[in-house]
Design a protein around this motif. Structure first.
Motif, short mmCIF file in Angstrom:
data_model
loop_
_atom_site.label_atom_id
_atom_site.label_comp_id
_atom_site.label_asym_id
_atom_site.label_seq_id
_atom_site.Cartn_x
_atom_site.Cartn_y
_atom_site.Cartn_z
N GLN A 72 0.81 -1.22 0.00
CA GLN A 72 0.00 0.00 0.00
C GLN A 72 0.85 1.28 0.00
O GLN A 72 0.39 2.33 -0.44
CB GLN A 72 -0.92 0.03 1.23
CG GLN A 72 -1.95 -1.06 1.22
CD GLN A 72 -2.79 -1.04 2.49
OE1 GLN A 72 -3.98 -0.81 2.45
NE2 GLN A 72 -2.17 -1.25 3.64
N ALA A 73 2.08 1.17 0.48
CA ALA A 73 2.93 2.36 0.55
C ALA A 73 3.28 2.88 -0.84
O ALA A 73 3.35 4.08 -1.06
CB ALA A 73 4.21 2.02 1.32
N ASP A 74 3.45 1.96 -1.79
CA ASP A 74 3.94 2.38 -3.11
C ASP A 74 2.93 2.22 -4.24
O ASP A 74 3.14 2.74 -5.33
CB ASP A 74 5.19 1.55 -3.49
CG ASP A 74 6.36 1.87 -2.58
OD1 ASP A 74 6.49 3.04 -2.20
OD2 ASP A 74 7.12 0.94 -2.24
N TYR A 75 1.88 1.44 -4.00
CA TYR A 75 0.95 1.14 -5.10
C TYR A 75 -0.49 1.45 -4.73
O TYR A 75 -0.86 1.44 -3.56
CB TYR A 75 1.05 -0.35 -5.48
CG TYR A 75 2.42 -0.74 -5.96
CD1 TYR A 75 2.79 -0.57 -7.29
CD2 TYR A 75 3.36 -1.25 -5.08
CE1 TYR A 75 4.07 -0.91 -7.73
CE2 TYR A 75 4.64 -1.58 -5.50
CZ TYR A 75 4.99 -1.41 -6.83
OH TYR A 75 6.25 -1.73 -7.25
N GLU A 76 -1.27 1.66 -5.79
CA GLU A 76 -2.71 1.74 -5.60
C GLU A 76 -3.16 0.27 -5.59
O GLU A 76 -2.89 -0.46 -6.54
CB GLU A 76 -3.29 2.47 -6.82
CG GLU A 76 -4.71 2.88 -6.67
CD GLU A 76 -5.24 3.46 -7.98
OE1 GLU A 76 -6.45 3.40 -8.17
OE2 GLU A 76 -4.43 3.91 -8.81
N CYS A 77 -3.78 -0.15 -4.53
CA CYS A 77 -4.03 -1.60 -4.38
C CYS A 77 -5.51 -1.94 -4.50
O CYS A 77 -6.37 -1.26 -3.94
CB CYS A 77 -3.51 -2.08 -3.03
SG CYS A 77 -1.75 -1.85 -2.86
N VAL A 78 -5.77 -3.01 -5.23
CA VAL A 78 -7.13 -3.52 -5.38
C VAL A 78 -7.12 -4.95 -4.83
O VAL A 78 -6.48 -5.83 -5.40
CB VAL A 78 -7.56 -3.52 -6.87
CG1 VAL A 78 -8.98 -4.04 -7.02
CG2 VAL A 78 -7.44 -2.13 -7.47
N TYR A 79 -7.78 -5.15 -3.70
CA TYR A 79 -7.77 -6.45 -3.05
C TYR A 79 -9.18 -7.04 -3.06
O TYR A 79 -10.12 -6.43 -2.55
CB TYR A 79 -7.24 -6.34 -1.62
CG TYR A 79 -5.79 -5.93 -1.56
CD1 TYR A 79 -4.85 -6.51 -2.41
CD2 TYR A 79 -5.35 -4.96 -0.66
CE1 TYR A 79 -3.52 -6.13 -2.36
CE2 TYR A 79 -4.02 -4.59 -0.60
CZ TYR A 79 -3.10 -5.18 -1.46
OH TYR A 79 -1.78 -4.81 -1.41
N CYS A 80 -9.28 -8.22 -3.63
CA CYS A 80 -10.59 -8.80 -3.90
C CYS A 80 -10.77 -10.13 -3.18
O CYS A 80 -9.88 -10.99 -3.21
CB CYS A 80 -10.67 -9.00 -5.42
SG CYS A 80 -12.22 -9.65 -5.98
#
Ligand code: SF4
Length: 328
Positions: A33-41
């Protein structure tokens, strides 16, 4: 700071998470989450390929989401949602299935393995699993997928499907996801032999009480050569020591490393020390989990909000996909 890209990852709703889930996936989810836009499904549709009894599906989904949140997934930054709450994924799955050769799907080692595991339930969903997985990734325009070495071939296959689609419809609307190679540690269960897993009942739940955790740790398999208290042990082959290295302070690791070899510490003492350190490590997680659980509706709200944000991206992708395919 601008993010480096959009990461997608999905996991089946397996209910309360254990140490294997934490070290193998959740810890990495939190760090990304620090470096990326995260999509967790939470991939509930995928789960239907192997489970027939869906009685606990909703509860397992909520328990898992609770663990993710307590572990540090930040729902205001990351998109955390349930797969079936964004029905566009099934439409994209259907469209992608038209550019996926059936022969390749049935030849995949994972499909063959599933046939072996559940010969009485070889359903169509099992064959199409990698196509649905591809739809999951590309629907959200994700450009990075964190995978361990054994999962890399799946992602390579997803990239092939994307290339086939873009080639057939002379478009670039779907992004070929890149592999973000991730070290996935193999976490052994308390039996010291098999990978930690709920179905093998060799797991330690993150949300277990300190006392339950201590009991499970005391059941852990150790160096079989240490029959008597006075027998020296070999920490290098003992899973308790492996876990000390993850959860204990360096001073404890160094002490066990020396004392085990000269029988200066008993296995019960060693495990008790590990259980104490593990409980201490999990303390903040458990406090946060209890806090979240005491606020009914919180998890549902997070998942609803995540689904809305995911759906916004999905709708746009599907408009582009339909136009590229030429659907009237
Ligand atoms: S003392 Fe600790 S590291 Fe050594 S065999 Fe026993 S449990 Fe394993």
């Amino acid at each position: 700071m601008p993010k480096k890209g959009r990461v997608f990852s999905g996991a089946r709703p397996t209910g309360r998470q254990h140490l294997g889930n934490y070290l193998g996936a959740i810890k990495n989810y939190v760090a990304l989450q620090a470096d990326y836009e995260c999509v967790y499904c939470i991939v509930d549709l995928h789960a239907l390929t192997t489970i027939e009894d869906t009685e606990n599906l909703k509860q397992n989904t909520n328990e898992m989401a609770l663990d993710w949140l307590a572990a540090g997934i930040r729902p205001d930054e990351s998109i955390m949602f349930v797969q079936s709450h964004v029905p566009e994924v099934t439409e994209l799955h259907t469209i992608l299935s038209m550019v996926t050769p059936l022969g390749k799907l049935t030849e995949l080692p994972t499909f063959k393995e599933k046939i072996r595991q559940q010969p009485d339930n070889v359903n169509y969903g099992l064959v199409g699993y990698p196509v649905l997985m591809t739809a999951d990734i590309v629907l959200y325009k994700s450009n990075l997928v964190p995978v361990g070495i054994d999962q890399a071939p799946h992602l390579e296959f997803a990239r092939e499907i994307v290339r086939s689609f873009n080639y057939r419809y002379r478009t670039h609307v779907l992004i070929e996801p890149q592999i973000k190679m991730t070290e996935v540690p193999k976490v052994l269960g308390i039996d010291g032999k098999e990978k930690m897993s709920k179905s093998l009942n060799n797991h330690i739940e993150l949300a277990a009480t300190p006392e339950e955790t201590r009991k499970r740790v005391l059941e852990m398999f150790t160096d079989p050569a240490r029959v008597k208290r006075t027998d020296p042990g070999n920490p290098d082959i003992c899973n308790v020591f492996t876990m000390h290295k993850v959860f204990s302070p360096q001073a404890d690791v160094d002490m066990v490393n020396v004392e085990c070899r000269r029988a200066g510490i008993s296995c019960v003492e060693c495990k008790t020390l590990y259980a104490t350190n593990l409980n201490q490590h999990l303390g903040p997680f458990r406090a946060k989990r209890a806090e979240l659980a005491a606020m009914p509706g919180t998890v549902e709200e997070v998942l609803d909000d995540g689904a809305q944000r995911a759906r916004k991206i999905a709708r746009k992708t599907m408009e582009e996909v339909r136009a590229a395919v030429g659907l009237p």
